[in-house]
Design an enzyme around this catalytic site. Sequence first.
Site, PDB file in Angstrom:
ATOM      1  N   ASP B 143       0.811  -1.222   0.000  1.00 45.35           N
ATOM      2  CA  ASP B 143       0.000   0.000   0.000  1.00 45.35           C
ATOM      3  C   ASP B 143       0.844   1.272   0.000  1.00 45.35           C
ATOM      4  O   ASP B 143       0.342   2.340  -0.311  1.00 45.35           O
ATOM      5  CB  ASP B 143      -0.927   0.014   1.222  1.00 45.35           C
ATOM      6  CG  ASP B 143      -1.975  -1.069   1.149  1.00 45.35           C
ATOM      7  OD1 ASP B 143      -2.359  -1.435   0.029  1.00 45.35           O
ATOM      8  OD2 ASP B 143      -2.408  -1.560   2.213  1.00 45.35           O
ATOM      9  N   GLY B 189      -6.023  -1.146  -1.996  1.00 45.37           N
ATOM     10  CA  GLY B 189      -5.751   0.141  -1.368  1.00 45.37           C
ATOM     11  C   GLY B 189      -7.009   0.666  -0.701  1.00 45.37           C
ATOM     12  O   GLY B 189      -7.895   1.160  -1.378  1.00 45.37           O
ATOM     13  N   ARG B 190      -7.098   0.516   0.613  1.00 49.91           N
ATOM     14  CA  ARG B 190      -8.299   0.966   1.332  1.00 49.91           C
ATOM     15  C   ARG B 190      -8.385   2.485   1.363  1.00 49.91           C
ATOM     16  O   ARG B 190      -9.377   3.079   0.986  1.00 49.91           O
ATOM     17  CB  ARG B 190      -8.248   0.477   2.783  1.00 49.91           C
ATOM     18  CG  ARG B 190      -8.692  -0.941   2.982  1.00 49.91           C
ATOM     19  CD  ARG B 190      -8.709  -1.215   4.482  1.00 49.91           C
ATOM     20  NE  ARG B 190      -8.944  -2.619   4.740  1.00 49.91           N
ATOM     21  CZ  ARG B 190      -7.995  -3.536   4.818  1.00 49.91           C
ATOM     22  NH1 ARG B 190      -6.732  -3.194   4.674  1.00 49.91           N
ATOM     23  NH2 ARG B 190      -8.290  -4.797   5.049  1.00 49.91           N
ATOM     24  N   GLU B 245      -9.909  -0.127  -4.611  1.00 51.89           N
ATOM     25  CA  GLU B 245     -10.994  -0.830  -3.911  1.00 51.89           C
ATOM     26  C   GLU B 245     -11.668   0.081  -2.897  1.00 51.89           C
ATOM     27  O   GLU B 245     -12.824  -0.115  -2.533  1.00 51.89           O
ATOM     28  CB  GLU B 245     -10.450  -2.071  -3.188  1.00 51.89           C
ATOM     29  CG  GLU B 245      -9.402  -1.745  -2.128  1.00 51.89           C
ATOM     30  CD  GLU B 245      -8.928  -2.953  -1.308  1.00 51.89           C
ATOM     31  OE1 GLU B 245      -9.618  -3.971  -1.254  1.00 51.89           O
ATOM     32  OE2 GLU B 245      -7.835  -2.858  -0.719  1.00 51.89           O
ATOM     33  N   LEU B 299      -3.335 -11.374  -6.492  1.00 56.33           N
ATOM     34  CA  LEU B 299      -2.230 -11.540  -7.441  1.00 56.33           C
ATOM     35  C   LEU B 299      -1.250 -10.373  -7.377  1.00 56.33           C
ATOM     36  O   LEU B 299      -0.055 -10.543  -7.568  1.00 56.33           O
ATOM     37  CB  LEU B 299      -2.774 -11.692  -8.866  1.00 56.33           C
ATOM     38  CG  LEU B 299      -3.861 -12.758  -9.041  1.00 56.33           C
ATOM     39  CD1 LEU B 299      -4.306 -12.836 -10.489  1.00 56.33           C
ATOM     40  CD2 LEU B 299      -3.392 -14.111  -8.559  1.00 56.33           C
ATOM     41  N   ARG B 301      -0.167  -8.835  -4.922  1.00 54.68           N
ATOM     42  CA  ARG B 301       0.785  -8.899  -3.813  1.00 54.68           C
ATOM     43  C   ARG B 301       1.534 -10.227  -3.777  1.00 54.68           C
ATOM     44  O   ARG B 301       2.498 -10.372  -3.019  1.00 54.68           O
ATOM     45  CB  ARG B 301       0.090  -8.660  -2.470  1.00 54.68           C
ATOM     46  CG  ARG B 301      -0.770  -9.793  -1.994  1.00 54.68           C
ATOM     47  CD  ARG B 301      -1.465  -9.459  -0.687  1.00 54.68           C
ATOM     48  NE  ARG B 301      -2.160 -10.623  -0.189  1.00 54.68           N
ATOM     49  CZ  ARG B 301      -3.128 -10.588   0.719  1.00 54.68           C
ATOM     50  NH1 ARG B 301      -3.513  -9.449   1.238  1.00 54.68           N
ATOM     51  NH2 ARG B 301      -3.698 -11.699   1.127  1.00 54.68           N
TER      52      ARG B 301
END
Lengths: 406, 406
Positions: B143, B189-190, B245, B299, B301
């Site tokens: 991230d 990525g929150r 995301e 995938l 990561r």
Amino acid sequence: MKRNVIVGQSGGPTAVINASLYGVVYEALNREDACGTVYGMINGIEGFLNDQIMDMEPLEQSGKLELIRTTPGSFLGSCRYKLPEDLGDEVYPKLFEKFAQYGIGYFFYIGGNDSMDTVSKLSRYAEQIGSDIRFIGIPKTIDNDLVHTDHTPGFGSAAKYVASTVREIALDASVYDNKKSVTIVEIMGRHAGWLTAASVLARKFEGDNPVLVYLPETAFDPEKFLGDVRAALEKVPNLVVCISEGINDGQGTFICELASSVGVDTFGHKMLTGSGKYLENLVKEKIGVKVRSVELNVLQRCSSAMLSGTDQKEAIASGAYGVKCAIEGATGKMVAFRRLPGEDYRTDYVLEDVNAICNQEKTVPAEWITKDGSDVGREFTAYALPLIQGEVKVPSENGLPLFAYR
Amino acid sequence: MKRNVIVGQSGGPTAVINASLYGVVYEALNREDACGTVYGMINGIEGFLNDQIMDMEPLEQSGKLELIRTTPGSFLGSCRYKLPEDLGDEVYPKLFEKFAQYGIGYFFYIGGNDSMDTVSKLSRYAEQIGSDIRFIGIPKTIDNDLVHTDHTPGFGSAAKYVASTVREIALDASVYDNKKSVTIVEIMGRHAGWLTAASVLARKFEGDNPVLVYLPETAFDPEKFLGDVRAALEKVPNLVVCISEGINDGQGTFICELASSVGVDTFGHKMLTGSGKYLENLVKEKIGVKVRSVELNVLQRCSSAMLSGTDQKEAIASGAYGVKCAIEGATGKMVAFRRLPGEDYRTDYVLEDVNAICNQEKTVPAEWITKDGSDVGREFTAYALPLIQGEVKVPSENGLPLFAYR
């Protein structure tokens, strides 16, 4: 007498469909004795009907021809255009007028079942009208579902991608190995489970992930699936399950249809999505462990990262072989692979009647699937392993793969 | 006096978290002057509490240590265990008794925000009780959201994977370039959009795909999105849109929540899924062109196919640097990267106060995002491009990548 060449690509792309294109174009450019101008159709036969063609020779000077060998996708563009069943339709004389206009003597079409249907119809129409244009199909599909050939270019690279990715997903899933979890990987394949079966190549030992593998060839029962998962979780805390997008109840209903409505593509194929998501929710609700679904989606057909050297070499060779045969007089044929007996993997290139290939589907033999329908046997591994061998270096620029564009 | 070493991994895995582990272990094994036995915790601090540890030295002889440099996932296993805020909790004396039992003098924890929280608490408790054990955090996260460091190991390889994959998806999407289509790629990525922003590296020229890029840093308005898509389709027939995301309305509601219910993980993070699917349905309903969504999922990561040479080198070096600093007396610190001025990319390794890092999130600067919130500027490209440079050859066996397992 020199005759002009035209080549097109049709249907879904693969990682090596451009390697086949390279094979056709390279061979044709080098057969100056027989071949005149080498044209590419833009967007297949549909684009050709609108005079969308390009001269391929300048690609050699610009260096693009070399680069397309490692470029995924369809360099010439594709189409999903189905020629009419009725050979009396007006599109046929229109097409052959255009062939005459461009001096076409050799026609090559790179694709799967539906593309072979195009080759079949054009060659039959040519016979009807006494045209001497030669029509050859070059096989392509990640699904590996063409009949009368040992395998199909595109499958080996997709299988290598699936196997290595499932091995990586299994590693990722195992990091919290003190907690039980289920990871469901959804793999392409409507009716043929070849690519889903390739996930078993990820295993390093007996009982390794993916522990459960479901193909569309076997009727899928959600209740039995839940039982399989419960039993497997007793042995493997972080379970990886591979399913084909086309798993179905054996009576025409896709599992994904249990969850949501589906569309239909221009060939009347049901457009699938969501079997993995459906089973994810089912496991969550009925078993209650941590569960995730991963849809490999288009990556399995467009990744250049896992090109199989064997696949790429065969894709190029099948394109070149098609040109050689057409010059020798063949028409209405598809280039096929015959595996030679012996311990070492070797194949012969042969021609098969395209009429016997189009619109057929070769599925995984029932005897290669385990009786309970949740795995494949050693026959499959022996069959598939040679096809994923060899690595291909993809040219790069500024840290990223470098591809060819029209 | 020699002191034993213990190292653990925590949080989500990356492609190079094991390269950092290699750096710690290799350096510690080579510092025989200061380091005794080098232990690994299985499943982080949670496993350590259950005495799950392993001696790392035999890995050197078996060849596994070399192999973990290119093995994705967490070799030692991971956990998402949060230590209590109250340093008076009984778990602290219990942990320090175990440290004493194993003769631990140096503690290394490889992870992100939550792992740095563990390092912070342990080092503060050590100070309270006058323990001389040294606690060092080694940064890790795809991230790239850790503060007080130029970037984080794991980001470079994930960014390289995202950029190359989006370039391949754009190729795949363009094969039917005579028909309009939209492909939505959902990237992890929150709250921080670094990885989604990395998709712009896929572009080869101004106006190339991905044309639209949406980060969680900017409020997302579905109506404006539809307008952006309509306008972009006028210029680019096969549009690729990249979304994080975590795109949200700017007031705490994630876009995926508009579609379905969400769960919460053990740290209280909302578990996201489905922003891409939600927007796919929205485009289908409101614009009516062919649309597909692709979730890169784990995938991005866990793929070893797109390791960044720079990232891997820095991951190893940061682990080794942590060991060096601990031996010199540092504790309560995290290894950080400082980019040096000048045209060529160079970084210094420094130490930062772990208490100032844990539980913070570094987001993409507002001034790097275009005003309309659908792209990032050249500042981002200049920042990210050096981090994806260099290729890493992953050992292979029988056509597939070869990884190390405990």
